[in-house]
Scaffold this active site. Sequence first.
Site, PDB file in Angstrom:
ATOM      1  CG  ASP A  11      -1.889   1.299   1.235  1.00  0.00           C
ATOM      2  OD1 ASP A  11      -2.329   1.717   0.343  1.00  0.00           O
ATOM      3  OD2 ASP A  11      -1.866   1.708   2.280  1.00  0.00           O
ATOM      4  CB  SER A  12       0.198   4.727  -0.367  1.00  0.00           C
ATOM      5  OG  SER A  12      -0.918   4.900   0.587  1.00  0.00           O
ATOM      6  CE1 TYR A  43       1.839   5.153  -3.844  1.00  0.00           C
ATOM      7  CE2 TYR A  43       0.316   3.258  -3.632  1.00  0.00           C
ATOM      8  CZ  TYR A  43       1.562   3.655  -3.703  1.00  0.00           C
ATOM      9  OH  TYR A  43       2.662   2.967  -3.603  1.00  0.00           O
ATOM     10  N   GLY A  44      -3.481   9.031  -3.477  1.00  0.00           N
ATOM     11  CA  GLY A  44      -4.621   9.571  -3.930  1.00  0.00           C
ATOM     12  C   GLY A  44      -4.642  10.987  -4.592  1.00  0.00           C
ATOM     13  CB  CYS A  74      -3.613   0.366  -1.906  1.00  0.00           C
ATOM     14  SG  CYS A  74      -3.925   2.214  -2.729  1.00  0.00           S
ATOM     15  CG  ASN A  75     -10.037   0.482  -1.881  1.00  0.00           C
ATOM     16  OD1 ASN A  75     -10.905  -0.096  -2.054  1.00  0.00           O
ATOM     17  ND2 ASN A  75      -9.477   0.727  -0.659  1.00  0.00           N
ATOM     18  CB  THR A  76      -5.702   4.860  -4.621  1.00  0.00           C
ATOM     19  OG1 THR A  76      -6.516   5.339  -3.617  1.00  0.00           O
ATOM     20  CG2 THR A  76      -5.497   6.142  -5.669  1.00  0.00           C
ATOM     21  CD  GLU A 152       0.632   6.389   6.145  1.00  0.00           C
ATOM     22  OE1 GLU A 152       1.865   6.283   6.217  1.00  0.00           O
ATOM     23  OE2 GLU A 152      -0.034   5.205   5.792  1.00  0.00           O
ATOM     24  CB  CYS A 182      -9.317   4.969   1.563  1.00  0.00           C
ATOM     25  SG  CYS A 182      -7.610   5.191   2.039  1.00  0.00           S
ATOM     26  CB  THR A 183      -6.640  -0.212   2.741  1.00  0.00           C
ATOM     27  OG1 THR A 183      -5.738   0.641   2.122  1.00  0.00           O
ATOM     28  CG2 THR A 183      -7.251  -1.101   1.492  1.00  0.00           C
ATOM     29  CG  HIS A 184      -4.707   4.960   4.963  1.00  0.00           C
ATOM     30  ND1 HIS A 184      -4.316   4.287   3.675  1.00  0.00           N
ATOM     31  CD2 HIS A 184      -3.405   5.366   5.564  1.00  0.00           C
ATOM     32  CE1 HIS A 184      -2.889   4.617   3.609  1.00  0.00           C
ATOM     33  NE2 HIS A 184      -2.295   5.249   4.780  1.00  0.00           N
TER      34      HIS A 184
HETATM   35  N1  DGL Z   1      -4.743   3.134   1.171  1.00  0.00           N
HETATM   36  C1  DGL Z   1      -5.042   3.664  -0.073  1.00  0.00           C
HETATM   37  C2  DGL Z   1      -6.326   3.211  -0.864  1.00  0.00           C
HETATM   38  O1  DGL Z   1      -6.948   2.211  -0.361  1.00  0.00           O
HETATM   39  C3  DGL Z   1      -4.589   5.075  -0.416  1.00  0.00           C
HETATM   40  C4  DGL Z   1      -4.299   6.092   0.481  1.00  0.00           C
HETATM   41  C5  DGL Z   1      -3.178   7.142  -0.435  1.00  0.00           C
HETATM   42  O2  DGL Z   1      -2.070   7.010  -0.252  1.00  0.00           O
HETATM   43  O3  DGL Z   1      -3.934   8.375  -0.984  1.00  0.00           O
HETATM   44  O4  DGL Z   1      -6.986   4.106  -1.528  1.00  0.00           O
END
Ligand code: DGL
Length: 260
Positions: A11-12, A43-44, A74-76, A152, A182-184
């Site tokens: 992931d990011s 990543y977004g 990571c979804n993005t 983060e 988003c996985t966060h």
């Molecule tokens: N955890 C990530 C996701 O699921 C991205 C977070 C990011 O880096 O913007 O999209």
Amino acid sequence: MQRKKPIGIFDSGVGGLSVLIEIKKLLPKENLVFLADQKNVPYGLKTQKQLEKITENITRFLLGHDIKMLVIACNTATCYSLSHLRKTFSIPIIGVVPAIKPAAKKTQKGKIAVMSTPATAKSSYLKKLVKDHAPTSKVLRIGCHGLEDHVEELNYQAIRKTLPKFAKRIENFGADVLVLGCTHYPLIKDEIKKNLNPKIKVIDSGKAVAQRVKFILNQNKISSKEKMYEIYYTTSDTAKFSKVASTLLDTEIKAQKAVF
Ligand code: DGL
């Protein structure tokens, strides 16, 4: 021997740990190599071209660890680079996408809200998921700019300050299901729920991804029979990642620096 090889997960940042937690629960014998690309978080805010390049480099690094399967936690990165990675590499690759299909089954009002990064919110991948799986529902896409940065840092003060404005939009829209895209965000699910009417169901994709990993391992007859190791990498500050990951996983994590 194929079975002993690790699963690569990236992931990011620490968000991918929400997926790793589910994989560990369901598949405790699998060896894992996790990479947090914190040099490039978020990543977004990146373009498709940037994400394809970044994720290709990460995959090559993880292949250096002889991974038998890749999980894009990571979804993005999934929305923007899954098809590129699948075209480029031959190992099984599993992505994470917002749980629109289960949300469409759960909603009674036909109103679904999706919290995600700005990039996922505006992606054609998400539009297609809605068209294919929730064609009769109204879907509110919220690009939650900056929220992943607070996760983060595990900065609860900033998280608590940021969430009410997103919650207000969800309540005003009248959604009865909220998708954490988003996985966060599953890592702060309790904080998110505190801001919402308890009748709103909050769902994410973590468990479904772990189930999919199990299915593909079984199908390819490459499930591990013995746990030997977990390795954690970050492309940025190892001390910072180790501290946050240790808190989230409730066990001591000592990350290494990934250089590539
Ligand atoms: N955890 C990530 C996701 O699921 C991205 C977070 C990011 O880096 O913007 O999209």
